[in-house]
Design an enzyme around this catalytic site. Sequence first.
Site, short mmCIF file in Angstrom:
data_model
loop_
_atom_site.label_atom_id
_atom_site.label_comp_id
_atom_site.label_asym_id
_atom_site.label_seq_id
_atom_site.Cartn_x
_atom_site.Cartn_y
_atom_site.Cartn_z
N HIS A 1 44.25 35.68 38.59
CA HIS A 1 45.45 35.88 39.42
C HIS A 1 46.78 35.56 38.72
O HIS A 1 47.77 35.37 39.40
CB HIS A 1 45.37 35.01 40.69
CG HIS A 1 44.35 35.46 41.68
ND1 HIS A 1 43.00 35.39 41.45
CD2 HIS A 1 44.47 35.97 42.94
CE1 HIS A 1 42.33 35.83 42.51
NE2 HIS A 1 43.19 36.19 43.41
N GLY B 1 43.36 41.50 37.98
CA GLY B 1 42.21 41.55 38.88
C GLY B 1 42.65 41.65 40.33
O GLY B 1 41.99 42.29 41.15
N HIS B 2 43.76 41.04 40.66
CA HIS B 2 44.34 41.18 42.01
C HIS B 2 45.70 41.85 41.85
O HIS B 2 46.69 41.24 41.49
CB HIS B 2 44.50 39.82 42.68
CG HIS B 2 44.81 39.92 44.16
ND1 HIS B 2 45.74 40.80 44.68
CD2 HIS B 2 44.29 39.26 45.22
CE1 HIS B 2 45.79 40.67 46.00
NE2 HIS B 2 44.93 39.75 46.36
N GLU C 1 36.03 40.35 51.37
CA GLU C 1 37.33 40.45 52.05
C GLU C 1 37.78 41.90 52.09
O GLU C 1 38.96 42.20 51.88
CB GLU C 1 38.38 39.59 51.34
CG GLU C 1 38.01 38.12 51.29
CD GLU C 1 39.18 37.25 50.85
OE1 GLU C 1 39.56 36.35 51.62
OE2 GLU C 1 39.71 37.47 49.74
N GLU D 1 41.89 41.07 57.59
CA GLU D 1 42.82 40.02 57.13
C GLU D 1 44.26 40.39 57.45
O GLU D 1 44.68 41.53 57.31
CB GLU D 1 42.63 39.84 55.61
CG GLU D 1 43.47 38.71 55.03
CD GLU D 1 43.29 38.56 53.52
OE1 GLU D 1 42.26 39.03 52.98
OE2 GLU D 1 44.18 37.98 52.89
N CYS E 1 47.60 32.85 51.71
CA CYS E 1 48.36 34.09 51.51
C CYS E 1 48.90 34.65 52.82
O CYS E 1 50.01 35.19 52.85
CB CYS E 1 47.47 35.12 50.83
SG CYS E 1 45.84 35.30 51.57
#
Lengths: 639, 639
Positions: free
Chosen positions: A141, A192-193, A319, A335, A403
């Site tokens: 991240h 990756g994110h 998720e 989410e 988040c």
Amino acid sequence: MTSNLLASQVTFAQESYLRPVPFTQVNIDDVFWKPRIDKNRLHTLPHSYHLLQTTGRLAAFRLDWEPGKGGEPHIFWDSDVAKWLEAASYSLANVPDTELEAQVDEAIALITSAQQPDGYLNPHFTIVEPEMRWKNLRDNHELYGAGHMIEAAVAHFQTTGKRTLLDAMCRYADHIAATFGTGPGQLRGYDGHQEIELALVKLYEVTGEKRYLQVAAYFVNERGRSPHYFDEEAVRRGDNPRDFQHQTYEYNQSHVPVREQKEVVGHAVRAMYLYSAMIDLARETGDGTLLEACHTLWDHLCRTRMYVTGGIGTSRHNEGFTADYDLPNETAYAETCAAIGLVMWSQRMLRLDCDSRYADVMEHALYNGVISGVSQDGTLFFYENPLASTGQHHRQPWYDVSCCPTNIVRLLPSLGQYIYATNKETLAVHLYIQSEARVYVGEQELTLRQQTNYPWEGAIALRLQMNAPTAFRLKLRIPGWSRQSTIKVNGEDIDLNACLEQGYATIGRVWNDGDEIQLDFAMPVERVYAHPAISFDVGRVALQRGPLIYCLESADNPGALENMFLPMDAEIEASYDPQFLGGAVIIQGKALRYEEDDWAGQLYRTTPPHPVSHTMRAIPYYLWDNREPGELRVWLKSC
Amino acid sequence: MTSNLLASQVTFAQESYLRPVPFTQVNIDDVFWKPRIDKNRLHTLPHSYHLLQTTGRLAAFRLDWEPGKGGEPHIFWDSDVAKWLEAASYSLANVPDTELEAQVDEAIALITSAQQPDGYLNPHFTIVEPEMRWKNLRDNHELYGAGHMIEAAVAHFQTTGKRTLLDAMCRYADHIAATFGTGPGQLRGYDGHQEIELALVKLYEVTGEKRYLQVAAYFVNERGRSPHYFDEEAVRRGDNPRDFQHQTYEYNQSHVPVREQKEVVGHAVRAMYLYSAMIDLARETGDGTLLEACHTLWDHLCRTRMYVTGGIGTSRHNEGFTADYDLPNETAYAETCAAIGLVMWSQRMLRLDCDSRYADVMEHALYNGVISGVSQDGTLFFYENPLASTGQHHRQPWYDVSCCPTNIVRLLPSLGQYIYATNKETLAVHLYIQSEARVYVGEQELTLRQQTNYPWEGAIALRLQMNAPTAFRLKLRIPGWSRQSTIKVNGEDIDLNACLEQGYATIGRVWNDGDEIQLDFAMPVERVYAHPAISFDVGRVALQRGPLIYCLESADNPGALENMFLPMDAEIEASYDPQFLGGAVIIQGKALRYEEDDWAGQLYRTTPPHPVSHTMRAIPYYLWDNREPGELRVWLKSC
């Protein structure tokens, strides 16, 4: 409102795409959103700041953590600080606040003090695991945190004119640009994110520096190529790529290059941030292949993988997305961040293509799956937004991975940007929220006053103010939920069928100061049915009125909600209750439930159960879990 | 059949309670059970023996395991060996088999060689953790293993006349009797997993030694007293009693003394084994308080916590009960062993009280939730028996904790004991299974021949053979599922209403050799409804015909089973299909499903979905998962 004009307005005045009118030009004063924006400013922002302080997220930037000392900075704590900074910057633009501004300045001073000489900035990988810098893009991240800090810097600059954080983030972005790419000595990696990509586009828009757009494009284009970078870096770390926790690179949408992706898969927030960047790049670079990929992905999402609340992402496991029509209610992940990501993507789709299908989804997510994420008092948050509950699921003040709270906090004060959009010959109204907007259509400045009691009523009055008569097209969204709409200009009916373009009533004429437009959307309660392939909803019905999805809660409906049927022909009435959680339209109707008294100790029998009449009371979904704990149902049994 | 008379028949000939006719006196030759009993003998027994060998369960009794060597004997491996031994003994009584008998003798020699000088016998606590012997009754299953070995010894003696294992187990029981009790130097403990209690009653019945009954009574009476033994032994071990994995002693039914227990709670198998022992003791000691407790617990189970399949125990977490009416279908635990335990308890309730409510539950569990536990070929087993599945749940050849396979293996060859019962003036027929029984009513020996095609047809013919006319009451169970029953004796109608006693047609007369009784139970397909408090089944219907619950599988019903409705008025037909998995009655009817073709890419819409007609095909529940994987549903949507 401040007087800071967006750099993007200057730099890109020639583009033909619709530009959102920045929230700094829009003053929201409606019954629905204004109290939420105020609560966000008065309660949620201070609440978040307090938690950034007490959890050590801010202090991490002091870089004085040592092994054995508690409060080890987490790898993406920086993103929470960044989103709070972004939110605080927006809020300062709406309402000046010297105390908040001091907090912001202090935080920025602390953050920039932690920046390394080469521009790098992440507390964890500076002091806890410095040897791991850029070594595990798949999981760590770093670029995600960098992206959020860049978004914060852009927001801070745009709303305060201060360059402190912006300049620091340009140095960080330059470091990133030097580190990643296809040149010699560069890492051919990507995050990756996803998040850095759309942030770099924003940085490009505000600075005009093309290199930031190019790095964003590099990240998007490189994603999913073979040999796979995440495999290669894992081998370099001495790890087995097969040990990846999520097993498949669908998890982070790097299973194939982005233009080959036909289905929305994996982690839903990552997907939304990626698709947002893809459509940003399509717009800024004119790349039709990215636009085409976005169209395909959009259709797939809307046709097979979206909850009726606008929530997305089925599974807690990744998720994210699972299989077509796999939309269970009680275990829905949905989410809050993913719904916000869908709003972001929708808004960007609208910029290229003023089609109401995008605005419909944007509105639907905003009024349902997004604002369900925060309590009425603004201090409790959902991470997951299920559509059914036995009574165990409740909002929390904060999360270890927090988040969602900070994403809500930054969305609300910038909500104004989603309402209007312009280009040199068009003024579009995407959302119906009472507000006053100062907009430029081409060179002409004008003021648009919107008055409405939306979403409680479907009547909207628009009034134009300008110095001189001006020719432009006014595009007014006809909501997808509306089945009976009327438009009048200065009291004269407009033929909607004749002027409808992609779901927008499009009225091109010379507009004069004082012109008035009346919109009226009939707002009956609608029964909504799900595609029969959604097995969880077969034989069930959801209730919708205007943009709002409704739900049943135990607080209003004694007895098990699963023992309640809404007959196909049951009359349903809607009425405004000013006392109900700040005022809301409540739905009531005659439902049936099975008698439990005549069973005489039997658990099973061959005589059908006896139905009795029962008054059902439904409330807007976003308001659930604001009273005593109990059951929740969006999809009611029908018969 | 062997000529070994049960010792209990001799010892307790005076009792007025009904005694089950031992399976050794009953020769089953019906279409339904005989093939299962044969498969159990030909496939399941050898399969189990093979797995006892290959997993090290048998070898553990060699006591030659050493630290560092693989295959550490598990704490309750002995129970699997014991249940196989019990099963093999039953099978040898049915069909002599020199190879099996040699295996049994060899196993018994091995087992007894592992017995310690003081009588103790558990490989794990002899060689792996000898210092832990009797130190953790709560978790360690030593008395559970002992109980199963005692049951095996009783079975082996009863069916072969050999005393080897019986004598060894008497020594073990004597050691247990010396170790536990309220006397000085004794441990006031009892087992965490009940089993020893009912085993000691069996040992008492076969040996006539009252001390075994007294130890059983001690264990049952001591259970749940304060201060709590499991707390005390935990403290002695240096453990914190609060660290108990399951948190509550409801888990093993030791939360309060057994006579104060009003609700079935905790681990379902433990509960069934305890209640079986309680009713055994009520019978053998005349303790009305235990009988009363059993009545209360029985009512609670049947009124609130039993699946329509006769499965019990909702949750995987405690392998047991949760809350009233909490009977989810897809996550149903419904362990095979628990259903077998329910059969055991039901049979014991029947001994005291010839009430068809017990026989109904016994039959229902046998024909549904018990035999669903084994595949048609006898080599695959369910541990859990859910009532709905998306297609991921399948039988396995064996389990690490393999209680269910060996429980099935011992049930089937001893099935004969559940059909008939007698006392000196009564002959009761509890189950309708084609068979020939040699019974004693008082002193009179007679043969009862039962001919039927049950459960496929409701016609039953009984024929009596005896040397001399004999006066006794013939009690014939009228199944709870039957709504139209006729009885004829030698061709003459009997007035059922006039002779019905607790669900049994009771015909007292002088019976003659050659007397014939015809029973006929109408067997239409019935729709079964669940109490509305079972939220999972509201608006749904199950199908039953005779004692069999039916289900839908994907193999017969293309498309999602959740998208299928059975209209309230749909005609349903049953027909025998001799080709279907050994022959079975199949149910067919006209159901509805929602059209998926007319949705034009919409995921949600305000137009109701369009129903189309569809042929539904249901099969007996016990037969599910014997073909290609797919969905399962017992409870169908109704409309």
